[in-house]
Motif scaffolding. Structure first.
Motif, short mmCIF file in Angstrom:
data_model
loop_
_atom_site.label_atom_id
_atom_site.label_comp_id
_atom_site.label_asym_id
_atom_site.label_seq_id
_atom_site.Cartn_x
_atom_site.Cartn_y
_atom_site.Cartn_z
N SER A 1 1.58 5.37 -0.24
CA SER A 1 0.81 6.63 0.42
C SER A 1 1.59 7.86 0.39
N VAL B 1 0.78 -1.14 -0.17
CA VAL B 1 0.06 0.09 -0.11
C VAL B 1 0.91 1.14 -0.08
N CYS C 1 5.56 3.00 1.30
CA CYS C 1 4.97 1.86 0.84
C CYS C 1 5.15 0.78 2.18
N THR D 1 -0.04 5.84 -5.73
CA THR D 1 -0.38 7.07 -5.11
C THR D 1 0.08 8.49 -6.05
#
Length: 121
Positions: A7, A5, A22, A115
């Motif tokens: 950001s 994930v 990440c 992102t």
């Protein structure tokens, strides 16, 4: 299965800085090559930076401005971006478990969703 994930993206003025993160879950980043890629509007995905063990590599447009780092204990990958330019505007993706040529997107097994980074005044 490893999940990533990313950001930290956002809107920043030219010359500004952002730090992308990440984080990995359902697995670790230990000793695996990892990298950052980006895709600008209308362009193909391109490599930004990668790190394998302690060796880092940067694309020419970002050399001297971006810095990749990792914290395997925290299962995190970072991209510090300084002196940002409008041409850095793109969706940035982190990738892990790379093999072979680490500047090729096809060499990575796992990807984050990206992102958005927008550099504009």
């Amino acid at each position: 299965q490893l999940q990533l994930v990313a950001s930290g993206g956002g809107l920043v003025q030219p010359g500004g800085s952002l730090r992308l993160s990440c984080v990995a879950s359902a697995g670790t980043l230990d000793h695996t090559p990892v990298g950052w890629f980006r895709r600008a509007p209308g362009e193909q995905r391109e490599a930004v930076s990668c790190i394998s063990d302690s060796t880092t590599r940067y694309a020419e447009p970002v050399k001297g401005r971006f810095a990749i780092s990792r914290d395997d204990a925290e299962k995190k990958l970072y991209l510090q971006m300084n002196s940002l330019k409008p041409e850095d505007t793109a969706v940035y993706y982190c990738a892990a478990r790379g093999t072979g040529e680490l500047f090729k997107a096809s060499e990575y097994r796992y990807w984050g969703h990206g992102t958005q980074v927008t550099v504009s005044s």
